[in-house]
Scaffold this motif. Structure first.
Motif, short mmCIF file in Angstrom:
data_model
loop_
_atom_site.label_atom_id
_atom_site.label_comp_id
_atom_site.label_asym_id
_atom_site.label_seq_id
_atom_site.Cartn_x
_atom_site.Cartn_y
_atom_site.Cartn_z
N GLN A 96 0.84 -1.19 0.00
CA GLN A 96 0.00 0.00 0.00
C GLN A 96 0.88 1.25 0.00
OE1 GLN A 96 -3.38 -0.12 -0.37
NE2 GLN A 96 -2.92 -2.30 -0.63
N PRO A 97 0.33 2.41 -0.40
CA PRO A 97 1.13 3.64 -0.39
C PRO A 97 1.77 3.89 0.98
CG PRO A 97 -0.95 4.02 -1.52
CD PRO A 97 -1.03 2.64 -0.89
N ARG A 98 3.01 4.35 0.98
CA ARG A 98 3.73 4.61 2.22
C ARG A 98 3.07 5.72 3.01
NH1 ARG A 98 7.84 3.47 -1.53
NH2 ARG A 98 9.34 1.90 -0.82
N THR A 99 3.07 5.55 4.33
CA THR A 99 2.60 6.63 5.19
C THR A 99 3.61 7.78 5.15
OG1 THR A 99 3.76 5.83 7.16
CG2 THR A 99 1.54 4.93 6.73
N TYR A 100 3.19 8.95 5.61
CA TYR A 100 4.11 10.08 5.61
C TYR A 100 5.30 9.80 6.51
CZ TYR A 100 5.76 14.84 5.16
OH TYR A 100 6.53 15.94 4.88
N ARG A 101 5.05 9.14 7.64
CA ARG A 101 6.15 8.78 8.54
C ARG A 101 7.18 7.91 7.81
NH1 ARG A 101 7.24 4.17 11.13
NH2 ARG A 101 8.51 4.22 13.04
N GLN A 102 6.72 6.93 7.04
CA GLN A 102 7.64 6.06 6.31
C GLN A 102 8.44 6.86 5.28
OE1 GLN A 102 4.54 3.31 5.12
NE2 GLN A 102 5.44 1.67 6.33
N GLN A 103 7.78 7.80 4.61
CA GLN A 103 8.47 8.63 3.64
C GLN A 103 9.56 9.46 4.32
OE1 GLN A 103 5.93 10.86 0.89
NE2 GLN A 103 4.26 9.47 1.36
N VAL A 104 9.23 10.05 5.47
CA VAL A 104 10.21 10.87 6.18
C VAL A 104 11.38 10.02 6.65
CG1 VAL A 104 10.61 12.36 8.18
CG2 VAL A 104 8.49 12.60 6.88
N LEU A 105 11.10 8.83 7.18
CA LEU A 105 12.17 7.94 7.62
C LEU A 105 13.12 7.60 6.47
CD1 LEU A 105 10.31 5.48 10.01
CD2 LEU A 105 12.18 7.01 10.65
N ASN A 106 12.56 7.33 5.28
CA ASN A 106 13.40 7.04 4.11
C ASN A 106 14.32 8.21 3.80
OD1 ASN A 106 12.32 4.51 3.70
ND2 ASN A 106 10.87 5.16 2.14
N VAL A 107 13.76 9.42 3.83
CA VAL A 107 14.55 10.60 3.52
C VAL A 107 15.60 10.85 4.61
CG1 VAL A 107 14.45 13.11 3.24
CG2 VAL A 107 12.75 11.66 2.13
N MET A 108 15.21 10.66 5.87
CA MET A 108 16.18 10.83 6.96
C MET A 108 17.37 9.89 6.78
SD MET A 108 13.79 11.13 10.36
CE MET A 108 13.66 12.70 11.22
N GLY A 109 17.09 8.64 6.40
CA GLY A 109 18.17 7.70 6.17
C GLY A 109 19.07 8.14 5.04
N ASP A 110 18.48 8.68 3.99
CA ASP A 110 19.26 9.14 2.84
C ASP A 110 20.13 10.34 3.21
OD1 ASP A 110 19.76 8.79 -0.07
OD2 ASP A 110 18.98 10.83 -0.18
N GLU A 111 19.59 11.20 4.09
CA GLU A 111 20.32 12.41 4.49
C GLU A 111 21.59 12.09 5.28
OE1 GLU A 111 19.85 15.59 3.85
OE2 GLU A 111 17.77 15.88 3.23
N VAL A 112 21.62 10.95 5.97
CA VAL A 112 22.78 10.63 6.82
C VAL A 112 23.53 9.38 6.36
CG1 VAL A 112 21.71 11.73 8.82
CG2 VAL A 112 21.39 9.27 8.47
N LYS A 113 23.23 8.86 5.17
CA LYS A 113 23.83 7.59 4.74
C LYS A 113 25.35 7.68 4.65
CE LYS A 113 23.15 8.42 -0.22
NZ LYS A 113 22.44 7.93 -1.44
N GLN A 114 25.90 8.87 4.37
CA GLN A 114 27.34 9.00 4.24
C GLN A 114 28.05 8.72 5.57
OE1 GLN A 114 28.99 9.43 1.34
NE2 GLN A 114 30.90 9.12 2.50
N THR A 115 27.35 8.95 6.69
CA THR A 115 27.99 8.73 7.99
C THR A 115 28.34 7.26 8.19
OG1 THR A 115 25.86 8.48 9.14
CG2 THR A 115 26.79 10.70 9.02
N LYS A 116 27.50 6.35 7.68
CA LYS A 116 27.80 4.92 7.79
C LYS A 116 28.99 4.54 6.92
CE LYS A 116 24.27 2.08 8.40
NZ LYS A 116 23.01 1.33 8.20
N THR A 117 29.03 5.12 5.72
CA THR A 117 30.17 4.87 4.84
C THR A 117 31.46 5.37 5.48
OG1 THR A 117 28.77 5.06 2.88
CG2 THR A 117 31.14 5.33 2.56
N ASP A 118 31.41 6.57 6.07
CA ASP A 118 32.60 7.13 6.71
C ASP A 118 33.06 6.27 7.88
OD1 ASP A 118 32.48 9.21 4.91
OD2 ASP A 118 31.56 10.64 6.31
N TYR A 119 32.09 5.72 8.64
CA TYR A 119 32.45 4.87 9.77
C TYR A 119 33.15 3.60 9.28
CZ TYR A 119 32.07 1.80 13.80
OH TYR A 119 32.36 0.94 14.82
N PHE A 120 32.60 2.98 8.26
CA PHE A 120 33.23 1.78 7.72
C PHE A 120 34.65 2.07 7.24
CE2 PHE A 120 34.37 -0.64 3.92
CZ PHE A 120 34.41 -1.91 4.45
#
Length: 216
Positions: A96-120
């Motif tokens: 079913q279509p994503r809730t707004y919360r799910q959309q925001v969580l996806n974007v939040m993850g994208d906004e900080v994804k580089q931090t995981k790469t930097d840690y690795f």
């Protein structure tokens, strides 16, 4: 062309995604465990899309199984959690279509994804590519950066959203439907980045260890 996504996988239409899931569902006998790793990973990403994903995942996913029909002639999916408890879920609800919360969580993850790469990269440069859980020596093809040593990503994100008054306070660009959007307010995006940086406690796991942790 219209497109539908489950995790990093893109399908021409939602119908194509649904047929892929149905092929997995009907490709195993009732009562059996989904033992193909690619199928397991797809179902993990699918379960993340469930409107009650946190309740379904609980302490973490150990495996997926094929549940007998509850209503009608068709079997369903069952989550076997890491504490041994089972719970069924509807794959149709996940599509079913994503809730707004799910959309925001996806974007939040994208906004900080580089931090995981930097840690690795910092761990690789330091020569400490070992699982922080089992001590197993890791290679780049079998390493996952995990939040398992501190609050989960969802907990960190929820703290931030609640500090603003709720998920609706975070305005996203129009491309957020696929989880590829951005924060409209870039100052707010920086505040989120700083909040995440102050709360995230990363560690390294093997891919298999990570699969059995709560999703983050």
């Amino acid at each position: 062309m219209p497109q539908f996504s489950i995790g990093h996988r893109d399908y021409p239409t939602k119908k194509d995604a649904r047929e892929t899931i149905r092929a997995i569902l009907h490709g195993y006998p009732v009562g059996s465990t989904v033992d193909n790793e690619e199928h397991h990973l797809l179902l993990l990403d699918l379960l993340d899309m469930h409107p009650r994903a946190e309740d379904k995942i609980g302490p973490g996913v150990e495996a997926f199984a094929i549940a007998p029909p509850q209503r009608g002639p068709h079997p369903g999916f069952r989550v076997i959690r890491t504490d041994g408890t089972p719970i069924d879920f509807s794959y149709l609800e996940c599509l079913q279509p994503r809730t707004y919360r799910q959309q925001v969580l996806n974007v939040m993850g994208d906004e900080v994804k580089q931090t995981k790469t930097d840690y690795f990269e910092s761990r690789r440069a330091a020569g400490t590519l070992r699982s922080d859980s089992s001590g197993q020596l890791l290679d780049t093809a079998n390493t996952a950066v995990s939040y398992f040593q501190g609050p989960s990503f969802n907990e960190i994100a929820t703290e931030f959203a609640e500090s603003l008054g709720g998920w609706e306070a975070i305005e996203l660009t129009s491309s957020a439907e696929k989880g590829l959007g951005r924060f409209v307010d870039r100052d707010l995006a920086q505040r989120w980045f700083d909040h995440h940086h102050s709360r995230a406690v990363f560690g390294l796991l093997t891919q298999q260890e990570s699969l059995r942790r709560p999703r983050s």
